[in-house]
Design a protein around this motif. Structure first.
Motif, short mmCIF file in Angstrom:
data_model
loop_
_atom_site.label_atom_id
_atom_site.label_comp_id
_atom_site.label_asym_id
_atom_site.label_seq_id
_atom_site.Cartn_x
_atom_site.Cartn_y
_atom_site.Cartn_z
N SER A 30 0.80 -1.22 0.00
CA SER A 30 0.00 0.00 0.00
C SER A 30 0.84 1.27 0.00
O SER A 30 0.31 2.37 -0.12
N GLU A 101 -1.74 4.38 0.44
CA GLU A 101 -3.05 4.56 -0.16
C GLU A 101 -4.06 3.69 0.60
O GLU A 101 -3.82 2.50 0.81
N ASP A 102 -5.17 4.32 0.96
CA ASP A 102 -6.25 3.59 1.62
C ASP A 102 -7.55 4.07 0.99
O ASP A 102 -8.21 4.98 1.51
N GLY A 103 -7.89 3.48 -0.15
CA GLY A 103 -9.03 3.96 -0.89
C GLY A 103 -8.75 5.35 -1.41
O GLY A 103 -7.77 5.58 -2.11
N PHE A 104 -9.58 6.31 -1.02
CA PHE A 104 -9.36 7.70 -1.42
C PHE A 104 -8.55 8.47 -0.39
O PHE A 104 -8.29 9.65 -0.55
N ASP A 105 -8.18 7.80 0.69
CA ASP A 105 -7.42 8.45 1.76
C ASP A 105 -5.94 8.17 1.64
O ASP A 105 -5.52 7.20 1.01
#
Length: 120
Positions: A30, A101-105
């Motif tokens: 990630s 990266e965590d989805g859009f966060d």
């Protein structure tokens, strides 16, 4: 999450060199960018250098350009900061940073830091 461990700090004379290393573990896939920051007591943490994990593009703070080099070793999940021509004003605690990266966060992970002291 990602766990970061810095190493390589120490005491060096002006003009000398040090190589900092940062070992990452955990959810490595990630991570899209890794960076070094530094902080002097009483001051805000400041950006030093960054490297994009996928293609190796780099960025540096102006005062370290030409003296510091950030590199990555994706096979070993490590990032290094080669510091040459060290000056007393480079004295600080240096922190490894990973942006995930965590989805859009975007999530920031930090190491505990390693002390660099430049003094004669």
């Amino acid at each position: 999450q990602v766990h970061l461990v810095e190493s390589g700090g120490g005491l060096v004379q002006p003009g000398g060199s040090l190589r900092l290393s940062c070992a990452a573990s955990g959810n490595i896939a990630s991570i899209y960018l890794m960076a070094w920051y530094r902080q002097v007591p009483g001051n805000e943490r400041e950006f030093v250098a960054a490297i994009v994990r996928s293609d190796g593009r780099t960025n540096y703070e102006d005062s370290v350009k030409g003296r510091f080099t950030i590199t990555r070793d994706n096979a070993k999940d490590m990032v290094h900061l080669q510091m040459n021509g060290l000056k007393p004003e480079d004295t600080a605690v240096y922190f490894c940073n990973a942006k995930l990266e965590d989805g859009f966060d975007v999530i920031d992970s930090w190491g505990l830091g390693t002390q660099v002291t430049v003094s004669s």
